[in-house]
Write a protein that holds these residues in place. Structure first.
Motif, PDB file in Angstrom:
ATOM      1  N   VAL A   1     -37.819  49.753  81.252  1.00 54.98           N
ATOM      2  CA  VAL A   1     -36.702  50.500  80.645  1.00 54.98           C
ATOM      3  C   VAL A   1     -35.869  49.465  79.803  1.00 54.98           C
ATOM      4  CG1 VAL A   1     -34.999  52.136  80.756  1.00 54.98           C
ATOM      5  CG2 VAL A   1     -36.908  52.428  82.255  1.00 54.98           C
ATOM      6  N   PHE A   2     -35.673  48.414  80.653  1.00 54.82           N
ATOM      7  CA  PHE A   2     -34.614  47.451  80.107  1.00 54.82           C
ATOM      8  C   PHE A   2     -35.208  46.829  78.854  1.00 54.82           C
ATOM      9  CE2 PHE A   2     -32.216  47.144  84.348  1.00 54.82           C
ATOM     10  CZ  PHE A   2     -31.087  47.914  83.761  1.00 54.82           C
ATOM     11  N   VAL A   3     -36.554  46.542  79.194  1.00 52.12           N
ATOM     12  CA  VAL A   3     -37.009  45.706  77.962  1.00 52.12           C
ATOM     13  C   VAL A   3     -37.196  46.379  76.561  1.00 52.12           C
ATOM     14  CG1 VAL A   3     -39.347  44.768  77.095  1.00 52.12           C
ATOM     15  CG2 VAL A   3     -38.749  44.132  79.354  1.00 52.12           C
ATOM     16  N   VAL A   4     -37.529  47.747  76.973  1.00 59.70           N
ATOM     17  CA  VAL A   4     -37.640  48.713  75.593  1.00 59.70           C
ATOM     18  C   VAL A   4     -36.334  48.998  75.070  1.00 59.70           C
ATOM     19  CG1 VAL A   4     -38.175  51.259  75.030  1.00 59.70           C
ATOM     20  CG2 VAL A   4     -39.867  49.917  76.650  1.00 59.70           C
ATOM     21  N   GLN A   5     -35.382  49.027  75.902  1.00 60.18           N
ATOM     22  CA  GLN A   5     -33.838  49.145  75.398  1.00 60.18           C
ATOM     23  C   GLN A   5     -33.590  47.956  74.586  1.00 60.18           C
ATOM     24  OE1 GLN A   5     -31.527  50.198  78.874  1.00 60.18           O
ATOM     25  NE2 GLN A   5     -31.927  52.411  78.484  1.00 60.18           N
ATOM     26  N   GLY A   6     -33.880  46.877  75.138  1.00 62.96           N
ATOM     27  CA  GLY A   6     -33.349  45.558  74.590  1.00 62.96           C
ATOM     28  C   GLY A   6     -34.241  45.302  73.226  1.00 62.96           C
ATOM     29  N   ILE A   7     -35.219  45.763  72.994  1.00 60.95           N
ATOM     30  CA  ILE A   7     -36.120  45.665  71.762  1.00 60.95           C
ATOM     31  C   ILE A   7     -35.411  46.631  70.804  1.00 60.95           C
ATOM     32  CG2 ILE A   7     -38.257  46.185  70.828  1.00 60.95           C
ATOM     33  CD1 ILE A   7     -39.808  45.249  73.135  1.00 60.95           C
ATOM     34  N   LEU A   8     -35.135  48.003  71.102  1.00 61.32           N
ATOM     35  CA  LEU A   8     -34.506  48.748  70.140  1.00 61.32           C
ATOM     36  C   LEU A   8     -33.224  48.264  69.988  1.00 61.32           C
ATOM     37  CD1 LEU A   8     -35.633  52.101  72.184  1.00 61.32           C
ATOM     38  CD2 LEU A   8     -36.667  51.264  69.888  1.00 61.32           C
ATOM     39  N   VAL A   9     -32.585  47.579  70.592  1.00 59.14           N
ATOM     40  CA  VAL A   9     -31.131  47.276  70.324  1.00 59.14           C
ATOM     41  C   VAL A   9     -31.156  46.019  69.413  1.00 59.14           C
ATOM     42  CG1 VAL A   9     -28.920  46.168  71.254  1.00 59.14           C
ATOM     43  CG2 VAL A   9     -29.912  48.175  72.444  1.00 59.14           C
ATOM     44  N   ALA A  10     -32.104  45.357  69.582  1.00 60.63           N
ATOM     45  CA  ALA A  10     -32.370  44.072  68.843  1.00 60.63           C
ATOM     46  C   ALA A  10     -32.770  44.409  67.507  1.00 60.63           C
ATOM     47  CB  ALA A  10     -33.404  43.086  69.383  1.00 60.63           C
ATOM     48  N   ILE A  11     -33.630  45.357  67.398  1.00 55.13           N
ATOM     49  CA  ILE A  11     -33.998  46.045  66.054  1.00 55.13           C
ATOM     50  C   ILE A  11     -33.131  46.410  65.153  1.00 55.13           C
ATOM     51  CG2 ILE A  11     -35.516  47.519  64.716  1.00 55.13           C
ATOM     52  CD1 ILE A  11     -37.556  47.392  66.881  1.00 55.13           C
ATOM     53  N   ALA A  12     -32.126  47.353  66.114  1.00 53.21           N
ATOM     54  CA  ALA A  12     -30.942  47.884  65.438  1.00 53.21           C
ATOM     55  C   ALA A  12     -29.897  46.683  64.725  1.00 53.21           C
ATOM     56  CB  ALA A  12     -30.221  48.647  66.320  1.00 53.21           C
ATOM     57  N   ILE A  13     -29.835  45.721  65.652  1.00 59.17           N
ATOM     58  CA  ILE A  13     -28.944  44.712  65.246  1.00 59.17           C
ATOM     59  C   ILE A  13     -29.412  43.857  64.026  1.00 59.17           C
ATOM     60  CG2 ILE A  13     -27.828  42.497  65.921  1.00 59.17           C
ATOM     61  CD1 ILE A  13     -27.488  43.559  68.698  1.00 59.17           C
ATOM     62  N   VAL A  14     -30.707  43.707  63.887  1.00 57.88           N
ATOM     63  CA  VAL A  14     -31.064  43.052  62.714  1.00 57.88           C
ATOM     64  C   VAL A  14     -31.021  43.785  61.607  1.00 57.88           C
ATOM     65  CG1 VAL A  14     -33.188  42.210  61.809  1.00 57.88           C
ATOM     66  CG2 VAL A  14     -33.012  41.734  64.195  1.00 57.88           C
ATOM     67  N   LEU A  15     -31.292  45.303  61.445  1.00 61.72           N
ATOM     68  CA  LEU A  15     -31.238  45.766  60.464  1.00 61.72           C
ATOM     69  C   LEU A  15     -29.765  46.131  60.083  1.00 61.72           C
ATOM     70  CD1 LEU A  15     -33.804  48.822  61.590  1.00 61.72           C
ATOM     71  CD2 LEU A  15     -33.838  47.149  59.714  1.00 61.72           C
ATOM     72  N   LEU A  16     -28.746  46.210  60.928  1.00 61.94           N
ATOM     73  CA  LEU A  16     -27.420  46.228  60.775  1.00 61.94           C
ATOM     74  C   LEU A  16     -26.985  45.014  60.010  1.00 61.94           C
ATOM     75  CD1 LEU A  16     -24.625  47.520  60.842  1.00 61.94           C
ATOM     76  CD2 LEU A  16     -24.537  46.631  63.192  1.00 61.94           C
ATOM     77  N   VAL A  17     -27.308  43.962  60.583  1.00 59.66           N
ATOM     78  CA  VAL A  17     -26.818  42.691  59.915  1.00 59.66           C
ATOM     79  C   VAL A  17     -27.507  42.430  58.457  1.00 59.66           C
ATOM     80  CG1 VAL A  17     -26.911  40.106  59.910  1.00 59.66           C
ATOM     81  CG2 VAL A  17     -26.732  41.402  62.315  1.00 59.66           C
ATOM     82  N   ARG A  18     -28.806  42.726  58.478  1.00 57.60           N
ATOM     83  CA  ARG A  18     -29.334  42.936  56.957  1.00 57.60           C
ATOM     84  C   ARG A  18     -28.531  43.687  56.047  1.00 57.60           C
ATOM     85  NH1 ARG A  18     -35.692  43.927  55.751  1.00 57.60           N
ATOM     86  NH2 ARG A  18     -35.796  43.528  53.421  1.00 57.60           N
TER      87      ARG A  18
END
Length: 287
Positions: A245-262
């Motif tokens: 659960v933590f790994v999946v949540q971490g991946i989703l958060v990382a993707i969201a951050i990358v998209l936001l920064v971009r």
């Protein structure tokens, strides 16, 4: 069977009315194509038939919401504009319908029991009125908070206020619990629509109204399935190892951050693309 046949005829008539009337509401100089007429008539017929089949003839009044959502979806797809006459007018009609014919909104997601639990009198018409008003207010507040918050974070306008007015109308028909479920459904549907349109047009923005409409239709037609699906998802989370659960949540958060920064880095470019797109749309509309 007769009810389904009537529903198909009524739905087709609603599709024709949307095809004939909505372009005038938004000020289009031209009529939609006959292909759009076929799509709208077919969609209207399918929605009304599904309503009668899944919910029963006593839910005919909910067809008003389906008609409003069909018109709004067509308009938002065509010109990225939701007419106030449909959203605000739909909200007023929703409050009246939910008050005079409260069975739908009271039974939907067992909101009547929830209303009684919080101390609301059991009078059906009063429950219908309170659920309609609270649903409309909650729908507007949720979308406005999302619009303001995402716009501030992204640095560009994330949504238009027309989406908030749309949720005002939807909430008046399906109540506060319905609004929450509709929003949960609308987000992934909106993302899929945005991705498809991005691949087809290259534009960085897409109408969110069709996603919200899909959420409202899903709650209206399949609320029990949504509840069962949500419960099954919760059971699945409980059975999964905690680290998964933590790994999946971490991946989703990382993707969201990358998209936001971009997106923030390209905020000015994205804003210009959006302005150019709306300028093109304005040329199709009457002054």
């Amino acid at each position: 069977m007769l009810n389904v046949v009537i529903a198909l005829l009524v739905g087709s008539a609603v599709g024709w009315a949307v095809w004939a009337g909505v372009p005038r509401l938004v000020g289009l100089r031209r009529r939609w194509s006959t292909g759009m007429l076929a799509v709208l008539a077919g969609s209207g017929a399918a929605l009304f038939a599904a309503l009668v089949t899944l919910r029963g003839p006593e839910w005919w009044h909910a067809g008003v919401l389906l008609a409003v959502l069909l018109g709004i979806t067509a308009s938002d797809f065509a010109v990225k504009l939701i007419p106030d006459s449909l959203s605000l007018g739909g909200a007023v009609i929703g409050v009246l319908v939910s008050t005079l014919l409260p069975t739908g909104i009271v039974e939907l997601l067992a909101q009547g029991r929830t209303a009684a639990f919080v101390g609301l009198p059991s009078a059906p018409h009063l429950q219908g009125l309170v659920l309609a008003v609270s649903g409309a207010v909650l729908g507007f507040v949720v979308l406005e908070a999302a619009r303001i918050g995402f716009s501030a974070v992204l640095g560009v306008a994330a949504m238009g206020m027309g989406d908030s007015k749309l949720m005002l109308a939807i909430g008046a028909f399906i109540g506060p619990l319905g609004v929450l479920f509709a929003f949960v459904v609308a987000c992934p549907v909106g993302i899929v629509i945005a991705l498809v349109l991005r691949l087809r047009t290259g534009l960085p923005h897409a109408p969110f109204g069709p996603g919200l409409a899909a959420g409202g239709v899903a709650v209206l037609l399949a609320s029990n399935l949504l509840i069962d699906g949500f419960a099954a998802f919760q059971r699945l989370l409980v059975t999964l190892p905690l680290y998964v659960v933590f790994v999946v949540q971490g991946i989703l958060v990382a993707i969201a951050i990358v998209l936001l920064v971009r997106l923030r880095r390209r905020a000015s470019e994205v804003e210009q693309l959006i302005e150019d797109d709306y300028a093109r749309i304005d040329q199709e509309l009457e002054p």
